[in-house]
Scaffold this motif. Structure first.
Motif, PDB file in Angstrom:
ATOM      1  N   TRP A 135       0.828  -1.208   0.000  1.00 56.27           N
ATOM      2  CA  TRP A 135       0.000   0.000   0.000  1.00 56.27           C
ATOM      3  C   TRP A 135       0.863   1.259   0.000  1.00 56.27           C
ATOM      4  N   GLN A 189       0.506   3.904  -2.910  1.00 57.74           N
ATOM      5  CA  GLN A 189       0.163   5.272  -2.515  1.00 57.74           C
ATOM      6  C   GLN A 189       1.058   6.286  -3.236  1.00 57.74           C
ATOM      7  N   SER A 194       0.150   6.457  -6.819  1.00 58.52           N
ATOM      8  CA  SER A 194      -1.114   7.163  -7.060  1.00 58.52           C
ATOM      9  C   SER A 194      -0.908   8.641  -7.370  1.00 58.52           C
ATOM     10  N   GLY A 203      -2.357   6.573 -11.962  1.00 56.38           N
ATOM     11  CA  GLY A 203      -2.562   7.098 -10.624  1.00 56.38           C
ATOM     12  C   GLY A 203      -3.873   6.652 -10.007  1.00 56.38           C
ATOM     13  N   VAL A 204      -4.919   6.644 -10.814  1.00 51.28           N
ATOM     14  CA  VAL A 204      -6.234   6.211 -10.327  1.00 51.28           C
ATOM     15  C   VAL A 204      -6.194   4.732  -9.958  1.00 51.28           C
ATOM     16  N   SER A 235      -4.304   4.200  -6.802  1.00 53.60           N
ATOM     17  CA  SER A 235      -5.097   4.622  -5.645  1.00 53.60           C
ATOM     18  C   SER A 235      -5.998   3.498  -5.156  1.00 53.60           C
ATOM     19  N   ALA A 294      -3.840   0.794  -3.627  1.00 54.29           N
ATOM     20  CA  ALA A 294      -3.380   1.233  -2.302  1.00 54.29           C
ATOM     21  C   ALA A 294      -4.478   1.066  -1.270  1.00 54.29           C
ATOM     22  N   LEU A 295      -5.682   1.440  -1.617  1.00 52.24           N
ATOM     23  CA  LEU A 295      -6.806   1.326  -0.695  1.00 52.24           C
ATOM     24  C   LEU A 295      -7.072  -0.128  -0.317  1.00 52.24           C
ATOM     25  N   TRP A 337      -4.202  -1.402   1.845  1.00 49.12           N
ATOM     26  CA  TRP A 337      -4.284  -0.745   3.151  1.00 49.12           C
ATOM     27  C   TRP A 337      -5.299  -1.470   4.041  1.00 49.12           C
TER      28      TRP A 337
END
Length: 173
Positions: free
Chosen positions: A124, A128, A131, A138-139, A142, A145-146, A149
Motif C-alpha cells: 500500500w 500510494q 497514485s 494514478g487512479v 489509488s 493502495a486502498l 491498506w
C-alpha cells in the motif's frame, strides 16, 4: 530530500492549470465537480480511517513486549504529517513488521500467522506513491493502495487480537 520531491509532485496539479490530452485539469477540477460537501465528506472519512488505522498500529506496538518494539508506539501518528508521511509510512510499516516478527519468536499465539504484514504494508505504501502519477495509472494505484491498506489493517487487527489473548493469559495466572 524524498519528502521535498513528494511535496513537489503532490502540489504540481494545484499550481499547474494546463489541460492534459483528455481535456482534464486534474485534481482541482475533480474536486470542484464533486462539490464541497461530497469532497468534505470523503476527506473526513479518509482522515477518520487513517486515525483508526494509526490507533490499531499504536495498539499493536504497545501490545508487543517493550524489548520487541522497533519504534515508539506514538510515532505511528506521523502518518498525519503532510508530504513527510509518504516517506515515513515505509519506516512505520517496516518497524511495525519488525516488532511483530520479534514478538512472534517468543509468543506462541502468533504461531498461526503466516504473514506479518510486510507485503500488504509495503504494497500500500508503494501504491500510494504511485497514485501521485496523473492519468489512469494514478487512479488504478489509488484503488490498489486502498485495497492493500485494508488488507494490512485487517492483519494488524488480527495480530492485536492474538496479542491480547497473551495479555489475558498473563492476567489469569
Amino acid at each position: 530530500m524524498a519528502t521535498a520531491l513528494v511535496a513537489i509532485v503532490m502540489l504540481y496539479p494545484f499550481w499547474s492549470a494546463t489541460r492534459n490530452e483528455a481535456g482534464s485539469t486534474g485534481v482541482l477540477e475533480s474536486l470542484e465537480a464533486m462539490g464541497f460537501f461530497t469532497t468534505s465528506a470523503i476527506v473526513a472519512a479518509f482522515i477518520l480511517g487513517v486515525a483508526l488505522y494509526c490507533r490499531s498500529l499504536q495498539k499493536c506496538l504497545s501490545l508487543v513486549q517493550p524489548s520487541c518494539q522497533a519504534m515508539n508506539p506514538k510515532m505511528v501518528w506521523l502518518m498525519f504529517v503532510p508530504f513527510y508521511n509518504l516517506v515515513e509510512d515505509f519506516f512505520i510499516i517496516l518497524n511495525v513488521t519488525r516488532s511483530i516478527e520479534q514478538e512472534a519468536q517468543s509468543n506462541k499465539h502468533l504461531e498461526v500467522m503466516n504473514s506479518f504484514g510486510r507485503v500488504s504494508g509495503f504494497g500500500w505504501c508503494i501504491a500510494q506513491v504511485a497514485s501521485l502519477f496523473p492519468s489512469f495509472l494514478g487512479v488504478a494505484a489509488s484503488f490498489i493502495a486502498l485495497i492493500l491498506w485494508v488488507v494490512h489493517w485487517r492483519l494488524i487487527i488480527k495480530v492485536n487480537a492474538l496479542l491480547m489473548i497473551d495479555g489475558l493469559d498473563a492476567k489469569s495466572t
